[in-house]
Design a protein around this motif. Structure first.
Motif, PDB file in Angstrom:
ATOM      1  N   GLU A  76      32.205 -53.858   9.568  1.00  0.00           N
ATOM      2  CA  GLU A  76      30.829 -53.783   9.055  1.00  0.00           C
ATOM      3  C   GLU A  76      29.935 -53.049  10.054  1.00  0.00           C
ATOM      4  O   GLU A  76      29.101 -52.241   9.671  1.00  0.00           O
ATOM      5  CB  GLU A  76      30.274 -55.189   8.802  1.00  0.00           C
ATOM      6  N   GLU A  77      30.125 -53.333  11.326  1.00  0.00           N
ATOM      7  CA  GLU A  77      29.299 -52.716  12.368  1.00  0.00           C
ATOM      8  C   GLU A  77      29.537 -51.202  12.447  1.00  0.00           C
ATOM      9  O   GLU A  77      28.586 -50.436  12.547  1.00  0.00           O
ATOM     10  CB  GLU A  77      29.585 -53.371  13.727  1.00  0.00           C
ATOM     11  N   SER A  78      30.787 -50.776  12.380  1.00  0.00           N
ATOM     12  CA  SER A  78      31.061 -49.334  12.461  1.00  0.00           C
ATOM     13  C   SER A  78      30.496 -48.602  11.247  1.00  0.00           C
ATOM     14  O   SER A  78      29.992 -47.482  11.365  1.00  0.00           O
ATOM     15  CB  SER A  78      32.559 -49.060  12.618  1.00  0.00           C
ATOM     16  N   MET A  79      30.551 -49.242  10.079  1.00  0.00           N
ATOM     17  CA  MET A  79      29.980 -48.612   8.877  1.00  0.00           C
ATOM     18  C   MET A  79      28.464 -48.544   8.984  1.00  0.00           C
ATOM     19  O   MET A  79      27.858 -47.543   8.633  1.00  0.00           O
ATOM     20  CB  MET A  79      30.409 -49.370   7.625  1.00  0.00           C
ATOM     21  N   ARG A  80      27.843 -49.613   9.483  1.00  0.00           N
ATOM     22  CA  ARG A  80      26.385 -49.629   9.629  1.00  0.00           C
ATOM     23  C   ARG A  80      25.939 -48.540  10.595  1.00  0.00           C
ATOM     24  O   ARG A  80      24.994 -47.810  10.324  1.00  0.00           O
ATOM     25  CB  ARG A  80      25.905 -50.999  10.117  1.00  0.00           C
ATOM     26  N   GLN A  81      26.629 -48.423  11.728  1.00  0.00           N
ATOM     27  CA  GLN A  81      26.279 -47.409  12.723  1.00  0.00           C
ATOM     28  C   GLN A  81      26.435 -45.989  12.181  1.00  0.00           C
ATOM     29  O   GLN A  81      25.679 -45.104  12.552  1.00  0.00           O
ATOM     30  CB  GLN A  81      27.129 -47.580  13.979  1.00  0.00           C
ATOM     31  N   ALA A  82      27.406 -45.791  11.287  1.00  0.00           N
ATOM     32  CA  ALA A  82      27.629 -44.466  10.710  1.00  0.00           C
ATOM     33  C   ALA A  82      26.668 -44.176   9.556  1.00  0.00           C
ATOM     34  O   ALA A  82      26.610 -43.053   9.066  1.00  0.00           O
ATOM     35  CB  ALA A  82      29.078 -44.334  10.238  1.00  0.00           C
ATOM     36  N   GLY A  83      25.923 -45.187   9.110  1.00  0.00           N
ATOM     37  CA  GLY A  83      24.968 -44.982   8.032  1.00  0.00           C
ATOM     38  C   GLY A  83      25.539 -45.195   6.647  1.00  0.00           C
ATOM     39  O   GLY A  83      24.931 -44.812   5.651  1.00  0.00           O
ATOM     40  N   VAL A  84      26.700 -45.818   6.560  1.00  0.00           N
ATOM     41  CA  VAL A  84      27.331 -46.070   5.262  1.00  0.00           C
ATOM     42  C   VAL A  84      26.604 -47.221   4.582  1.00  0.00           C
ATOM     43  O   VAL A  84      26.431 -48.285   5.147  1.00  0.00           O
ATOM     44  CB  VAL A  84      28.831 -46.405   5.451  1.00  0.00           C
ATOM     45  N   ARG A  85      26.153 -46.980   3.353  1.00  0.00           N
ATOM     46  CA  ARG A  85      25.419 -48.000   2.602  1.00  0.00           C
ATOM     47  C   ARG A  85      26.328 -48.874   1.757  1.00  0.00           C
ATOM     48  O   ARG A  85      25.996 -50.001   1.424  1.00  0.00           O
ATOM     49  CB  ARG A  85      24.401 -47.343   1.663  1.00  0.00           C
ATOM     50  N   ALA A  86      27.487 -48.309   1.346  1.00  0.00           N
ATOM     51  CA  ALA A  86      28.423 -49.070   0.516  1.00  0.00           C
ATOM     52  C   ALA A  86      29.830 -48.533   0.750  1.00  0.00           C
ATOM     53  O   ALA A  86      30.010 -47.381   1.144  1.00  0.00           O
ATOM     54  CB  ALA A  86      28.056 -48.964  -0.958  1.00  0.00           C
ATOM     55  N   LEU A  87      30.806 -49.386   0.475  1.00  0.00           N
ATOM     56  CA  LEU A  87      32.198 -49.025   0.655  1.00  0.00           C
ATOM     57  C   LEU A  87      32.966 -49.364  -0.615  1.00  0.00           C
ATOM     58  O   LEU A  87      32.856 -50.477  -1.137  1.00  0.00           O
ATOM     59  CB  LEU A  87      32.802 -49.798   1.838  1.00  0.00           C
ATOM     60  N   LEU A  88      33.724 -48.402  -1.109  1.00  0.00           N
ATOM     61  CA  LEU A  88      34.627 -48.630  -2.232  1.00  0.00           C
ATOM     62  C   LEU A  88      36.036 -48.347  -1.748  1.00  0.00           C
ATOM     63  O   LEU A  88      36.267 -47.405  -0.987  1.00  0.00           O
ATOM     64  CB  LEU A  88      34.301 -47.705  -3.405  1.00  0.00           C
ATOM     65  N   VAL A  89      36.978 -49.163  -2.199  1.00  0.00           N
ATOM     66  CA  VAL A  89      38.369 -48.999  -1.808  1.00  0.00           C
ATOM     67  C   VAL A  89      39.131 -48.335  -2.949  1.00  0.00           C
ATOM     68  O   VAL A  89      39.009 -48.743  -4.104  1.00  0.00           O
ATOM     69  CB  VAL A  89      38.991 -50.362  -1.451  1.00  0.00           C
ATOM     70  N   LYS A  90      39.894 -47.295  -2.599  1.00  0.00           N
ATOM     71  CA  LYS A  90      40.720 -46.599  -3.587  1.00  0.00           C
ATOM     72  C   LYS A  90      41.897 -47.474  -3.971  1.00  0.00           C
ATOM     73  O   LYS A  90      42.424 -48.180  -3.109  1.00  0.00           O
ATOM     74  CB  LYS A  90      41.253 -45.297  -3.002  1.00  0.00           C
TER      75      LYS A  90
END
Length: 64
Positions: free
Chosen positions: A32-46
């Motif tokens: 969650e922290e790495s996504m927040r730092q990168a600016g990712v607002r949402a994550l979808l899994v293929k």
């Protein structure tokens, strides 16, 4: 030769206002922290359905 998080961080550096939704098959490697730092607002899994993609886009755009 970059990860999705690397790409998201670069995009954020150019356009910090652009909402980023990351679609990946490697979600287990992200925190969650790495996504927040990168600016990712949402994550979808293929693989993800069209309905879940639409729902996620709608949700992220409504947060603005």
């Amino acid at each position: 030769q970059m990860t999705g998080l690397d790409l998201a961080a670069r995009i954020r550096g150019i356009r910090p206002d652009l909402p980023i939704i990351l679609v990946t098959g490697y979600a287990a490697r992200m925190t969650e922290e790495s996504m927040r730092q990168a600016g990712v607002r949402a994550l979808l899994v293929k693989p993800c359905s069209t309905a879940s993609l639409l729902e996620t886009i709608t949700k992220v755009l409504a947060e603005k």
